[in-house]
Design a protein around this motif. Structure first.
Motif: not given
Length: 228
Positions: A71-75, A79-92, A112-118
């Motif tokens: 499953x892939x999602x973003x977070x 708490x800030x006005x930033x448009x920053x998002x990080x992609x998460x690849x979740x195994x489980x 390397x693209x600052x996504x997270x594999x978890x």
């Protein structure tokens, strides 16, 4: 001290040592993961690539598909006005209260693209309480004798969760509710948000949303009823 008591004491001591070692290992490995929010990781360049971190963020609405594997999602950081998002690849299997807008702590490895594999995630969906003031019943919403077409009309509905009806995150029908006065009248509910732990079998709830043409209820908010 006789030999039986001495052996029992040695056995108890050995068990305590094993437990202590296990606890130290648990806290060591969990403590090794650096904790940070989305903005910090997003703006870090390649500083944390390959590191195991604990990322804190809020699930972006509509960014996930429970049927995909992994499953892939973003977070994002609410708490800030930033448009920053990080992609998460979740195994489980995601926690039961996972959904749009859910707070999450994800432990995983930075890519390397600052996504997270978890494969480890803890979610937090705070309970929400509302009064049933100005809420209509399930019977009133579905009343076939009414001359008013309720489809697509924003409304608040008071209801009770049908036992055994709460489904896993990502299922089209997330739960079924019934009329508080007449339990035989049921209403399937579509909800992509995170369900609070306080919403369980038999819980009295207020749904905010609208009735669909197919007879399902599209809920934007599912809140526990609190006496006014």
């Amino acid at each position: 001290m006789n030999s039986r008591a001495r052996n029992r004491m040695i056995g108890i001591s050995a068990v305590l040592v094993i437990i202590a070692v296990a606890l130290l290992a648990f806290f060591y490995f969990n403590g090794a993961a650096q904790s940070m929010d989305v903005d910090r990781l997003y703006n870090s360049g390649d500083k944390y690539v390959g590191d195991t971190i604990q990322l804190q963020g809020t699930v972006v609405s509509g960014s996930w598909d429970r049927q995909s594997n992994p499953m892939v999602f973003s977070v994002f950081n609410e708490d800030t006005d930033s448009n920053a998002e990080v992609a998460v690849v979740f195994n489980g299997v995601p926690p039961a209260n996972f959904g749009d807008g859910t707070g999450a702590i994800i432990t995983g490895v930075v890519q390397p693209d600052n996504s997270i594999v978890s494969n480890q995630m803890v979610t937090v969906c705070p309970s929400r309480y509302e009064t049933s003031d100005n809420a209509i019943s399930v019977y009133a919403l579905l009343d076939p004798s009414s001359e008013m077409d309720m489809v697509d009309i924003p409304v608040r509905v008071s209801a009770r969760v049908v036992a055994g009806s709460i489904a896993a995150p990502g299922e089209h029908i997330r739960l079924v509710v019934n009329d508080i006065e007449d339990p035989s009248i049921e209403l399937p509910v579509v909800f992509t948000g995170g369900l609070a732990d306080s919403v369980t079998d038999g819980t009295a709830v207020v749904l905010t949303g609208h009735l669909n043409a197919d007879g399902t209820f599209e809920a934007e908010v599912v809140a526990n009823i609190v006496d006014s």
